[in-house]
Design an enzyme around this catalytic site. Sequence first.
Site, short mmCIF file in Angstrom:
data_model
loop_
_atom_site.label_atom_id
_atom_site.label_comp_id
_atom_site.label_asym_id
_atom_site.label_seq_id
_atom_site.Cartn_x
_atom_site.Cartn_y
_atom_site.Cartn_z
CG ASN A 33 -0.42 0.03 2.58
OD1 ASN A 33 0.87 -0.02 2.64
ND2 ASN A 33 -1.17 0.22 3.71
CG ASP A 59 -3.88 -1.52 3.89
OD1 ASP A 59 -3.71 -2.68 4.47
OD2 ASP A 59 -4.03 -0.32 4.46
CB SER A 126 10.60 -9.74 15.39
OG SER A 126 11.77 -8.89 16.14
CE1 TYR A 151 6.86 -4.91 14.46
CE2 TYR A 151 8.57 -5.17 16.14
CZ TYR A 151 8.25 -5.44 14.96
OH TYR A 151 9.06 -6.11 13.94
CE LYS A 155 6.27 -8.48 12.89
NZ LYS A 155 5.96 -8.76 11.49
CG ASN A 181 18.78 -5.68 15.39
OD1 ASN A 181 18.49 -6.63 16.14
ND2 ASN A 181 18.65 -4.32 15.83
N GLY A 299 12.48 0.48 26.96
CA GLY A 299 12.13 -0.73 26.11
C GLY A 299 13.02 -1.38 25.56
N1 UFG Z 1 20.36 2.95 19.14
C1 UFG Z 1 21.17 4.10 19.51
N2 UFG Z 1 20.61 5.17 18.90
C2 UFG Z 1 19.82 5.14 17.96
C3 UFG Z 1 19.01 4.05 17.64
C4 UFG Z 1 19.41 3.07 18.04
O1 UFG Z 1 21.78 4.19 20.46
O2 UFG Z 1 19.53 6.43 17.15
C5 UFG Z 1 20.66 1.61 19.70
C6 UFG Z 1 19.70 1.05 20.53
O3 UFG Z 1 19.25 1.57 21.68
C7 UFG Z 1 19.79 -0.54 20.36
C8 UFG Z 1 20.60 -0.59 18.96
O4 UFG Z 1 20.92 0.98 18.68
O5 UFG Z 1 20.57 -0.82 21.50
C9 UFG Z 1 19.61 -1.21 18.06
O6 UFG Z 1 18.40 -0.44 17.89
P1 UFG Z 1 17.53 -0.40 16.63
O7 UFG Z 1 16.30 0.50 16.85
O8 UFG Z 1 18.06 -0.22 15.43
O9 UFG Z 1 16.97 -1.92 16.85
P2 UFG Z 1 16.05 -2.86 17.90
O10 UFG Z 1 17.09 -3.99 18.48
O11 UFG Z 1 15.87 -1.86 18.97
O12 UFG Z 1 15.07 -2.95 17.22
C10 UFG Z 1 14.80 -4.13 16.19
C11 UFG Z 1 13.77 -3.52 15.32
C12 UFG Z 1 12.63 -3.83 15.85
C13 UFG Z 1 12.37 -5.29 16.42
C14 UFG Z 1 13.50 -5.61 17.53
C15 UFG Z 1 13.92 -6.91 17.97
O13 UFG Z 1 13.52 -2.24 14.67
O14 UFG Z 1 11.54 -4.06 14.88
O15 UFG Z 1 14.72 -5.16 16.56
O16 UFG Z 1 14.63 -6.93 18.98
F1 UFG Z 1 11.37 -5.63 17.18
#
Ligand code: UFG
Length: 343
Positions: A33, A59, A126, A151, A155, A181, A299
């Site tokens: 979409n 969608d 995920s 979110y 999942k 990731n 979180g």
């Molecule tokens: N981080 C920073 N600064 C930023 C962005 C991220 O320090 O500006 C850190 C976060 O704290 C984390 C790491 O980089 O420690 C990775 O963060 P991301 O947001 O890239 O990824 P996440 O592991 O938090 O989340 C990802 C996906 C989600 C999924 C999750 C599963 O984005 O969709 O993995 O653990 F649910």
Amino acid sequence: MAKILVTGGTGYIGSHTVVELQKEGYEVVVIDNLSNSNIEVLNGIEKITGIRPAFENIDCVDYVSLDRTFEKHINIDAVIHFAASKAVGESVEKPLLYYRNNLVSLINLLQLMPIHKIKKLVFSSSCTVYGQPDVLPVTEEAPIKPALSPYGNTKQISEEIIRDTVHANPCFQGIILRYFNPIGAHASAEIGELPNGVPNNLLPFVTQTAMGLRDELKVFGDDYDTPDGSCIRDYIHVVDLAKAHVVSVKRMLDKKSGQQLETFNLGTGLGLSVLEIIRNFERVNNVKVPYKIVGRREGDIEKVWADPSRANNVLGWKAAETIDETLRSAWAWEKHLKEIKSS
Ligand code: UFG
């Protein structure tokens, strides 16, 4: 050759998967979409593979349009379902949007697939389902922890919906892929991640900061129980991830699996901290990433990385790209975006 329907096929992981499917000779129908992607992604796919996939702007929440799409594109052999909303923070603010988008779309697909004689589904899950695992690296047998966001909950619920549906329909088959990731971009730099607005994820923020589009990267916390105090993740090249979908589809079509439902971790098995990612990115690309340490992000999981043995042994799939190559591809993509914008 088999025909595969890819929902969310213009998205980040979806578009890379379409490329890998086409490279292996599959015919692909994309539905999207375009809520978090761009129609021009189809040009990028075509440039890489020489084939423009069939595309329907719909969608998956819209049952009638989805039904019409299945009627129009007959003889689909399997569905890969990427289409979903994925911003953790947004899901906390707009939970109903997430439950609706992510769950109704899946239910619609599962209802319509048997009507159109389609019995095989690959689903995007995920590692978020593990929360903070008690044991690392995390295997598929690790307990599912209470979700930290709507979110993450979608999942978990989606996995349950698929499990129950498969159980009730003995001829139905599914593969659930739990991503760690995903980062990086196709080696051609014709497709990559297109974050909407300010990126939530680490890598797009790193590349945009290196490009000067953002003043500095905020590192969320350096007081975690990790060697350098920053969080640890398992960063996997998006093309490696895409290839796992092709292998999964092939496994079901070749009837290699005796099981109705299988679940696989898709990660490298290597945990890297936020600070290690920044340092490696600077080194391989010879650029600076200004950053400052700030407080923890609510979180966030402290550390998680995959035990990918099951995918290695059963699927015969293994992440092949090095982290250096992956970080180079992310930077090449950011530079490509700059060229497009300035042309
Ligand atoms: N981080 C920073 N600064 C930023 C962005 C991220 O320090 O500006 C850190 C976060 O704290 C984390 C790491 O980089 O420690 C990775 O963060 P991301 O947001 O890239 O990824 P996440 O592991 O938090 O989340 C990802 C996906 C989600 C999924 C999750 C599963 O984005 O969709 O993995 O653990 F649910």
